[in-house]
Scaffold this motif. Structure first.
Motif, mmCIF file in Angstrom:
data_model
loop_
_atom_site.group_PDB
_atom_site.id
_atom_site.type_symbol
_atom_site.label_atom_id
_atom_site.label_comp_id
_atom_site.label_asym_id
_atom_site.label_seq_id
_atom_site.Cartn_x
_atom_site.Cartn_y
_atom_site.Cartn_z
ATOM 1 N N UNK A 1 -4.382 -2.227 -8.927
ATOM 2 C CA UNK A 1 -3.215 -1.648 -8.291
ATOM 3 C C UNK A 1 -2.386 -2.765 -7.671
ATOM 4 N N UNK A 2 -1.077 -2.619 -7.726
ATOM 5 C CA UNK A 2 -0.201 -3.651 -7.186
ATOM 6 C C UNK A 2 -0.255 -3.672 -5.657
ATOM 7 N N UNK A 3 0.295 -4.719 -5.104
ATOM 8 C CA UNK A 3 0.227 -4.927 -3.650
ATOM 9 C C UNK A 3 0.987 -3.886 -2.836
ATOM 10 N N UNK A 4 2.170 -3.487 -3.300
ATOM 11 C CA UNK A 4 3.010 -2.598 -2.491
ATOM 12 C C UNK A 4 2.324 -1.269 -2.165
ATOM 13 N N UNK A 5 1.767 -0.550 -3.140
ATOM 14 C CA UNK A 5 1.085 0.704 -2.779
ATOM 15 C C UNK A 5 -0.063 0.489 -1.796
ATOM 16 N N UNK A 6 -0.807 -0.594 -1.977
ATOM 17 C CA UNK A 6 -1.922 -0.872 -1.062
ATOM 18 C C UNK A 6 -1.401 -1.207 0.342
ATOM 19 N N UNK A 7 -0.316 -1.962 0.422
ATOM 20 C CA UNK A 7 0.279 -2.293 1.707
ATOM 21 C C UNK A 7 0.781 -1.043 2.417
ATOM 22 N N UNK A 8 1.488 -0.196 1.679
ATOM 23 C CA UNK A 8 2.005 1.041 2.267
ATOM 24 C C UNK A 8 0.844 1.940 2.713
ATOM 25 N N UNK A 9 -0.187 2.062 1.881
ATOM 26 C CA UNK A 9 -1.350 2.879 2.252
ATOM 27 C C UNK A 9 -2.000 2.343 3.526
ATOM 28 N N UNK A 10 -2.130 1.039 3.614
ATOM 29 C CA UNK A 10 -2.750 0.443 4.797
ATOM 30 C C UNK A 10 -1.929 0.627 6.055
ATOM 31 N N UNK A 11 -0.638 0.350 5.970
ATOM 32 C CA UNK A 11 0.228 0.479 7.150
ATOM 33 C C UNK A 11 0.384 1.936 7.581
#
Length: 123
Positions: A1-11
């Motif tokens: 999975x790309x970084x953006x979805x993981x970043x949004x999920x984390x934040x």
């Protein structure tokens, strides 16, 4: 999975988790700052906190576990346990006398299923 979805999920997960814990632990402060619609209802804010915490948990758990059922069961177990606690703590504010027991049974069933799913996915 790309970084953006993981970043949004984390934040978003951290924000929801923090907001939920705030509503659970300090409902009057949460009401004064974020939910200023009268009347103040401690139990409603406790329930809101339980479910916001569950949603935040789902996002954060999805960063670690890949199977949807594992994430869904674990997040629902978090929300279910906190919802049961909310009904136990707020039993004097209304509702049915059977609510604390009913929601505790539901929470235990969800928690058992979540533990099994988490163990299976981790092994």
């Amino acid at each position: 999975m790309s970084r953006l979805p993981r970043l949004v999920a984390g934040l978003a997960g951290l924000a929801l988790l923090a907001t939920g814990v705030w509503a659970l632990l300090s409902p009057h402060s949460f009401y004064d700052a974020a939910a200023t619609f009268p009347p103040y209802n401690r139990h409603l804010l406790h329930d809101l906190g339980a479910f916001l915490t569950g949603l935040g948990s789902a996002l954060l758990l999805s960063l670690r576990f890949r199977r949807g059922i594992t994430v869904a069961l674990a997040a629902n177990a978090v929300a279910g346990v906190l919802h049961a606690v909310s009904h136990i703590v707020d039993r004097d504010t209304g509702g049915r006398a059977s609510d604390p027991a009913l929601f505790t049974v539901i929470a235990v069933i969800l928690a058992v299923a979540a533990v099994i799913a988490l163990r299976e996915e981790s092994s």
